[in-house]
Every structure is written in C-alpha cells, then in structure tokens.
Design an enzyme around this catalytic site. Structure first.
Site, PDB file in Angstrom:
ATOM      1  CG  ASN A  15      -1.107  30.420  50.312  1.00  0.00           C
ATOM      2  OD1 ASN A  15      -1.394  31.561  49.940  1.00  0.00           O
ATOM      3  ND2 ASN A  15      -0.528  29.538  49.511  1.00  0.00           N
ATOM      4  CE  LYS A  17      -3.194  27.895  47.755  1.00  0.00           C
ATOM      5  NZ  LYS A  17      -3.362  26.582  47.139  1.00  0.00           N
ATOM      6  CG  HIS A 100       2.493  27.753  46.998  1.00  0.00           C
ATOM      7  ND1 HIS A 100       1.742  27.293  45.943  1.00  0.00           N
ATOM      8  CD2 HIS A 100       1.871  27.346  48.126  1.00  0.00           C
ATOM      9  CE1 HIS A 100       0.700  26.622  46.428  1.00  0.00           C
ATOM     10  NE2 HIS A 100       0.754  26.648  47.748  1.00  0.00           N
ATOM     11  CD  GLU A 102      -1.441  27.357  44.146  1.00  0.00           C
ATOM     12  OE1 GLU A 102      -1.510  28.513  44.614  1.00  0.00           O
ATOM     13  OE2 GLU A 102      -2.111  26.408  44.595  1.00  0.00           O
ATOM     14  CD  GLU A 172       1.951  23.672  50.632  1.00  0.00           C
ATOM     15  OE1 GLU A 172       1.000  23.833  51.403  1.00  0.00           O
ATOM     16  OE2 GLU A 172       2.121  24.361  49.623  1.00  0.00           O
ATOM     17  N   GLY A 178      -5.319  21.478  47.184  1.00  0.00           N
ATOM     18  CA  GLY A 178      -6.622  21.868  46.634  1.00  0.00           C
ATOM     19  C   GLY A 178      -7.422  20.713  46.057  1.00  0.00           C
ATOM     20  CB  SER A 218      -6.295  18.338  51.030  1.00  0.00           C
ATOM     21  OG  SER A 218      -6.438  18.629  49.641  1.00  0.00           O
ATOM     22  N   GLY A 239      -4.375  26.091  52.704  1.00  0.00           N
ATOM     23  CA  GLY A 239      -4.921  26.911  51.632  1.00  0.00           C
ATOM     24  C   GLY A 239      -6.410  27.116  51.827  1.00  0.00           C
TER      25      GLY A 239
END
Ligand code: PGA
Length: 259
Positions: A15, A17, A100, A102, A172, A178, A218, A239
């Site tokens: 991903n 992003k 997701h 986010e 996730e 992250g 991560s 990510g």
C-alpha cells in the site's frame, strides 16, 4: 492429503498510500519488477495512488504482478466529485483496499459504508482487501475482540457465499501501522483465528476456508517470515516497507515460510 489451508495462495500487497506520482511510481515499479516476477508462488499486488495506477499498469501488464486501488466508491458513475467507481478500476486493478484504518479514522468511513463498497467490489470488479483492526486504547481496555467483531459483522455482511474465496481480510492493528511496533505473531494468529471464526458464524465454516487473511502493521523484511509462518495468516499488507526494494524481500520471506 492437502490440508484446507494449503489451498490458499499467499498474497502480499504493498500500500503506497499518498506516495509516488505517475512518473516516480512507474520508475519504482520498474525497479522492483524483476525481483517480484521471480517469486510467482505468492500473489504480489502493488497499490499506487489512483492517479498513478495507469502508469504502473503500463509496466506491470502481462507480468503476473497485480495492481490494487487504495479505495473506491460504491456507485457505478455519477455526480460524486473526487470518487472513483469500481467500473473504472476494471482492466487495471485486480484488487481494491477497502476500509483501511486511515480511511476509517481520517475520513470517517463507517462499517456500513465499507460494506457497501465491499458489495460493489463483488458486484463489479476488483477483489476486496478489507481492513479491520483495533486502536491502542481499545486493545489496552481489553476490547480487541469486541472491536473486531463489530467491524467484521458490520463491513462483511451479505457477501455472496459462493465467492467468499475472492475475499481478503487484512488484520491491521492501528497501533502497529507506521509505528515500527508490529503485533506479535501470537496476536496476529489470535486475530486471524477470530476473524475466520466470525466469518464462519455468518457463512459457515466450509465457505470461509478459502478467505485469505493478511497481517499488516510495521511488516518488514525481518519479520514478514514470522507472520507468514502462521497457518491462519496468508500474507501481508505492507505500507512503509513497500516503498522500497525491501518489498521484494518481504515477498520472498513469505514464499519461503509458506513453501
Ligand atoms: P505500515 O503500514 O507497514 O507502514 O505499518 C501498513 C498499512 O497501513 O497497511
């Protein structure tokens, strides 16, 4: 005799992003392509920003490396400024990431909305990679199971039972995304088992045997093999490390662990 899990092809998705416009995206994809093509036992999916999908498709087409979108709307077309329809992704993307964290937290996406998008993906095109996961305060309060139950029941209801093997669910945990603080393999295994059990409640155990469950948060070249070694975890949603050649190492570690 094959165990039921052996029917699931591992899948690792990157991903990107909001990184890499069309030119950078194409160049980066080109730079990792040979490495990815050499590991066909794992499904490899690159998820660039929407504006870069076509540029990346120009280099990945015909290689067996798939593309995914990071989001889409559920309508086919119309006055929905800024949105992308499932029909527009057809021919370019085999997958679409939905829900997701986010999207859930910065853009207010609810389980009901994610469910509509997931149904639209089944109706029109790309296979959905639906994300679920608890926040740190929820984990600390002992609410992980409750949160996952709500998300799975809410976002994955009403799916066509005979096509459930097209579904990918990414576990996730929000606190692992992250942060450099991945979940432990045990946490990932517990969550994956719970997600499959929740799906089995809705659809029956036989129908959910083919659903693939990724771990995300991560993931690095160093820990990808530990997650892929878990029987209930079928790969990773990556990510930060997918923006680097490390992505190839993550796919390789997955292939090795599942091999
Ligand atoms: P990360 O992101 O690998 O950078 O933690 C994972 C994700 O958001 O899918």
């Amino acid at each position: 005799m094959n165990s039921p899990t052996s029917r699931r092809v591992p899948i690792v998705a990157g991903n990107w992003k909001m990184h890499y416009g069309p030119t950078e995206a194409r160049d980066f994809a080109q730079s990792i392509l040979d490495g990815l093509v050499a590991i066909p036992s794992v499904e490899r999916v690159l998820c660039p920003p929407a504006i870069s999908i076509a540029a990346v498709h120009a280099v990945t087409a015909g290689t067996g490396v798939w593309l995914g979108a990071q989001n889409m709307y559920f309508e086919e077309q119309g006055a929905f400024t800024g949105e992308i329809s499932p029909l527009m992704l057809r021919g370019l993307c085999q997958y679409v990431i939905l829900g997701h964290s986010e999207r859930r937290h910065y853009f207010g996406e609810t389980d009901a909305l994610i469910n509509r998008k997931t149904l639209a993906a089944f109706a029109h095109g790309p296979r959905p990679i639906v994300c679920v996961g608890e926040r740190l305060e929820e984990r600390d309060a002992g609410q992980t199971e409750r949160v996952l139950t709500t998300q799975v029941r809410g976002s994955l209801t009403g799916l066509p039972i005979e096509r459930l093997s097209e579904l990918v669910v990414a576990y996730e945990p929000v606190w692992a995304i992250g942060t450099g603080r991945a979940a432990s393999p045990q946490d990932a295994a517990d969550a994956a088992a719970l997600i499959r059990a929740l799906l089995a409640e809705q659809y029956g155990a036989a129908a959910v045997v083919g659903v693939r469950i990724q771990y995300g948060g991560s993931v690095t070249a160093g820990n990808a093999g530990d997650f892929a070694a878990l029987p209930d975890v079928d790969g990773a949603l990556v990510g930060g490390a997918s923006l680097k050649p490390d992505f190839i190492e993550i796919v390789r570690a997955t292939a090795r662990a599942k091999g």
